[in-house]
Design a protein around this motif. Sequence first.
Motif, PDB file in Angstrom:
ATOM      1  N   ARG A 150      12.790   6.966   1.272  1.00 40.65           N
ATOM      2  CA  ARG A 150      12.625   5.799   1.627  1.00 40.65           C
ATOM      3  C   ARG A 150      12.038   4.405   0.701  1.00 40.65           C
ATOM      4  O   ARG A 150      12.762   3.207   0.515  1.00 40.65           O
ATOM      5  CB  ARG A 150      11.942   5.176   2.799  1.00 40.65           C
ATOM      6  CG  ARG A 150      12.552   6.163   4.026  1.00 40.65           C
ATOM      7  CD  ARG A 150      13.305   5.461   4.451  1.00 40.65           C
ATOM      8  NE  ARG A 150      13.223   5.812   6.405  1.00 40.65           N
ATOM      9  CZ  ARG A 150      14.178   6.892   6.398  1.00 40.65           C
ATOM     10  NH1 ARG A 150      14.861   6.985   5.598  1.00 40.65           N
ATOM     11  NH2 ARG A 150      14.701   6.697   7.748  1.00 40.65           N
ATOM     12  N   HIS A 151      11.399   5.267  -0.625  1.00 37.07           N
ATOM     13  CA  HIS A 151      11.060   4.427  -1.964  1.00 37.07           C
ATOM     14  C   HIS A 151      11.691   4.526  -2.932  1.00 37.07           C
ATOM     15  O   HIS A 151      12.090   4.126  -3.825  1.00 37.07           O
ATOM     16  CB  HIS A 151       9.103   5.018  -1.732  1.00 37.07           C
ATOM     17  CG  HIS A 151       8.326   4.809  -1.347  1.00 37.07           C
ATOM     18  ND1 HIS A 151       7.832   2.901  -1.042  1.00 37.07           N
ATOM     19  CD2 HIS A 151       7.896   4.867  -0.108  1.00 37.07           C
ATOM     20  CE1 HIS A 151       6.817   3.414   0.538  1.00 37.07           C
ATOM     21  NE2 HIS A 151       6.474   4.016   0.608  1.00 37.07           N
ATOM     22  N   ARG A 152      12.962   5.757  -2.819  1.00 37.85           N
ATOM     23  CA  ARG A 152      13.976   5.103  -4.021  1.00 37.85           C
ATOM     24  C   ARG A 152      13.557   5.994  -5.133  1.00 37.85           C
ATOM     25  O   ARG A 152      13.998   4.871  -6.187  1.00 37.85           O
ATOM     26  CB  ARG A 152      15.075   3.745  -3.644  1.00 37.85           C
ATOM     27  CG  ARG A 152      15.526   3.780  -2.534  1.00 37.85           C
ATOM     28  CD  ARG A 152      16.268   2.668  -2.241  1.00 37.85           C
ATOM     29  NE  ARG A 152      15.378   1.677  -2.743  1.00 37.85           N
ATOM     30  CZ  ARG A 152      15.857  -0.307  -3.092  1.00 37.85           C
ATOM     31  NH1 ARG A 152      17.212  -0.357  -3.012  1.00 37.85           N
ATOM     32  NH2 ARG A 152      14.735  -0.491  -3.125  1.00 37.85           N
ATOM     33  N   ILE A 201       1.217   3.958  -6.103  1.00 37.66           N
ATOM     34  CA  ILE A 201       1.219   4.766  -4.454  1.00 37.66           C
ATOM     35  C   ILE A 201       2.334   4.404  -3.604  1.00 37.66           C
ATOM     36  O   ILE A 201       2.535   2.829  -3.620  1.00 37.66           O
ATOM     37  CB  ILE A 201      -0.048   4.609  -3.825  1.00 37.66           C
ATOM     38  CG1 ILE A 201      -0.077   5.649  -1.815  1.00 37.66           C
ATOM     39  CG2 ILE A 201      -0.384   3.035  -3.679  1.00 37.66           C
ATOM     40  CD1 ILE A 201      -0.946   5.039  -1.648  1.00 37.66           C
ATOM     41  N   TYR A 202       3.144   5.266  -3.725  1.00 37.14           N
ATOM     42  CA  TYR A 202       4.195   5.259  -2.774  1.00 37.14           C
ATOM     43  C   TYR A 202       3.846   6.076  -0.792  1.00 37.14           C
ATOM     44  O   TYR A 202       3.731   7.181  -1.231  1.00 37.14           O
ATOM     45  CB  TYR A 202       5.679   5.731  -3.229  1.00 37.14           C
ATOM     46  CG  TYR A 202       5.671   5.153  -4.390  1.00 37.14           C
ATOM     47  CD1 TYR A 202       5.993   4.456  -4.658  1.00 37.14           C
ATOM     48  CD2 TYR A 202       5.125   6.103  -5.940  1.00 37.14           C
ATOM     49  CE1 TYR A 202       7.017   3.574  -5.253  1.00 37.14           C
ATOM     50  CE2 TYR A 202       5.815   4.982  -6.883  1.00 37.14           C
ATOM     51  CZ  TYR A 202       6.801   4.228  -6.373  1.00 37.14           C
ATOM     52  OH  TYR A 202       7.054   3.331  -8.047  1.00 37.14           O
ATOM     53  N   MET A 215       4.660   1.088   2.583  1.00 44.37           N
ATOM     54  CA  MET A 215       4.018   0.272   1.473  1.00 44.37           C
ATOM     55  C   MET A 215       3.744   1.059   0.019  1.00 44.37           C
ATOM     56  O   MET A 215       3.759   2.097  -0.085  1.00 44.37           O
ATOM     57  CB  MET A 215       2.865  -0.005   1.869  1.00 44.37           C
ATOM     58  CG  MET A 215       2.242  -0.995   1.927  1.00 44.37           C
ATOM     59  SD  MET A 215       0.219  -1.680   2.508  1.00 44.37           S
ATOM     60  CE  MET A 215       1.355  -1.659   3.975  1.00 44.37           C
ATOM     61  N   ALA A 216       4.234   0.498  -1.044  1.00 45.47           N
ATOM     62  CA  ALA A 216       4.064   0.845  -2.517  1.00 45.47           C
ATOM     63  C   ALA A 216       3.285  -0.087  -3.127  1.00 45.47           C
ATOM     64  O   ALA A 216       3.372  -1.271  -2.696  1.00 45.47           O
ATOM     65  CB  ALA A 216       5.564   1.292  -3.076  1.00 45.47           C
ATOM     66  N   GLY A 217       2.778   0.415  -3.810  1.00 43.71           N
ATOM     67  CA  GLY A 217       2.501  -0.711  -5.192  1.00 43.71           C
ATOM     68  C   GLY A 217       1.116  -0.258  -5.800  1.00 43.71           C
ATOM     69  O   GLY A 217       0.983   0.993  -5.799  1.00 43.71           O
ATOM     70  N   ARG A 218       0.299  -0.720  -6.562  1.00 47.51           N
ATOM     71  CA  ARG A 218      -0.270  -0.791  -7.685  1.00 47.51           C
ATOM     72  C   ARG A 218      -1.797   0.289  -6.714  1.00 47.51           C
ATOM     73  O   ARG A 218      -2.230  -0.586  -5.812  1.00 47.51           O
ATOM     74  CB  ARG A 218      -1.270  -1.293  -9.176  1.00 47.51           C
ATOM     75  CG  ARG A 218      -1.867  -0.937  -9.765  1.00 47.51           C
ATOM     76  CD  ARG A 218      -1.668   0.033 -10.143  1.00 47.51           C
ATOM     77  NE  ARG A 218      -0.534   0.485 -11.134  1.00 47.51           N
ATOM     78  CZ  ARG A 218      -0.650  -0.086 -12.135  1.00 47.51           C
ATOM     79  NH1 ARG A 218      -1.576  -0.888 -13.012  1.00 47.51           N
ATOM     80  NH2 ARG A 218       0.564  -0.220 -12.799  1.00 47.51           N
ATOM     81  N   GLU A 225      -4.628  -2.526   2.018  1.00 45.93           N
ATOM     82  CA  GLU A 225      -4.083  -3.136   3.322  1.00 45.93           C
ATOM     83  C   GLU A 225      -3.340  -2.259   3.301  1.00 45.93           C
ATOM     84  O   GLU A 225      -3.064  -2.010   4.574  1.00 45.93           O
ATOM     85  CB  GLU A 225      -2.667  -4.031   2.455  1.00 45.93           C
ATOM     86  CG  GLU A 225      -2.074  -4.248   3.434  1.00 45.93           C
ATOM     87  CD  GLU A 225      -0.481  -5.071   3.075  1.00 45.93           C
ATOM     88  OE1 GLU A 225      -0.080  -6.251   3.295  1.00 45.93           O
ATOM     89  OE2 GLU A 225      -0.695  -5.512   1.840  1.00 45.93           O
ATOM     90  N   ILE A 226      -2.890  -1.387   2.974  1.00 44.70           N
ATOM     91  CA  ILE A 226      -2.788   0.153   3.765  1.00 44.70           C
ATOM     92  C   ILE A 226      -3.398   1.403   4.741  1.00 44.70           C
ATOM     93  O   ILE A 226      -3.154   1.713   5.686  1.00 44.70           O
ATOM     94  CB  ILE A 226      -2.611   1.462   2.290  1.00 44.70           C
ATOM     95  CG1 ILE A 226      -1.271   0.924   1.700  1.00 44.70           C
ATOM     96  CG2 ILE A 226      -2.148   2.915   3.272  1.00 44.70           C
ATOM     97  CD1 ILE A 226      -1.276   2.357   0.398  1.00 44.70           C
ATOM     98  N   GLU A 227      -5.031   0.825   4.167  1.00 45.25           N
ATOM     99  CA  GLU A 227      -6.199   1.646   5.172  1.00 45.25           C
ATOM    100  C   GLU A 227      -6.375   0.043   6.518  1.00 45.25           C
ATOM    101  O   GLU A 227      -6.660   1.351   7.629  1.00 45.25           O
ATOM    102  CB  GLU A 227      -7.737   1.527   4.470  1.00 45.25           C
ATOM    103  CG  GLU A 227      -7.847   2.514   3.339  1.00 45.25           C
ATOM    104  CD  GLU A 227      -8.836   2.378   3.249  1.00 45.25           C
ATOM    105  OE1 GLU A 227      -9.752   2.961   3.367  1.00 45.25           O
ATOM    106  OE2 GLU A 227      -9.340   1.589   2.693  1.00 45.25           O
TER     107      GLU A 227
END
Length: 251
Positions: A150-152, A201-202, A215-218, A225-227
């Motif tokens: 999904r995150h390629r 994180i992915y 969701m992905a990013g530093r 936001e993930i929480e």
Amino acid sequence: MRKVLIIGVGAGDPDQVTIQAINAMNAVDAFFVLDKGEAAVELTEARMALCARYVTGDYRTIVIPDPPRDRVATDYTGAVRDWRDERARLLAEAIERELGEDGVGGILAWGDPALYDGTIRVLETIREAGHEVEYEVIPGISSVQILAARHRVTLNRVAGPVHITTGRRLAAAWPEGCDDVVVMLDAGLACRLYRDEPIDIYWGAYLGTPDELLMAGRLGEVLDEIEAVRTRARARKGWIMDTYLLRRVGS
């Protein structure tokens, strides 16, 4: 001799059930389903929907109430062992009651039965207790594979290892000698301990289902936001299955 097929059916997408798994499902006389109660009724229904979709002959569904598990025990390993042993006892009774001497039972395991799934150990416990039952394992597509797709991304970088662990172990220490870490079974998002480090994180939840979240990013920038998304999703559905890849930047 009675036989049980442990069938990996992927993380939720019916299109990701393999042909081998479908063939195995069609060899089953009775499917054994461990019912975890109202909070996970959707998972029980999803297993039954897979049977309805892919099994062309007659079969029975045997629902077994999943025994309670002590999640606050100081002896975590012992608590898991006791829980598994009780599962084994209940399943052994159901196998002997519901299958003839040459009957075939089936257990549908989420993802792949070899990756953080206790069904193989349960069947070994049954055999060690003296019950005459054979079993076979049919692999499935794991949530870890779906997360990467999904995150390629690839799980490891060139010539580097990837470490798969649990939230409990990540909270104790970052795996030594590894910059790419996949985390499963993390109820408390242990990655927050590393939010100030240069880590990407992915993340994914309900992978392979219509409710899939990505969701992905530093890590330090997206963790809050993930929480929040994770908390809302769990409150809405009553359960959550998620996993994530942590990747040190610049390594």
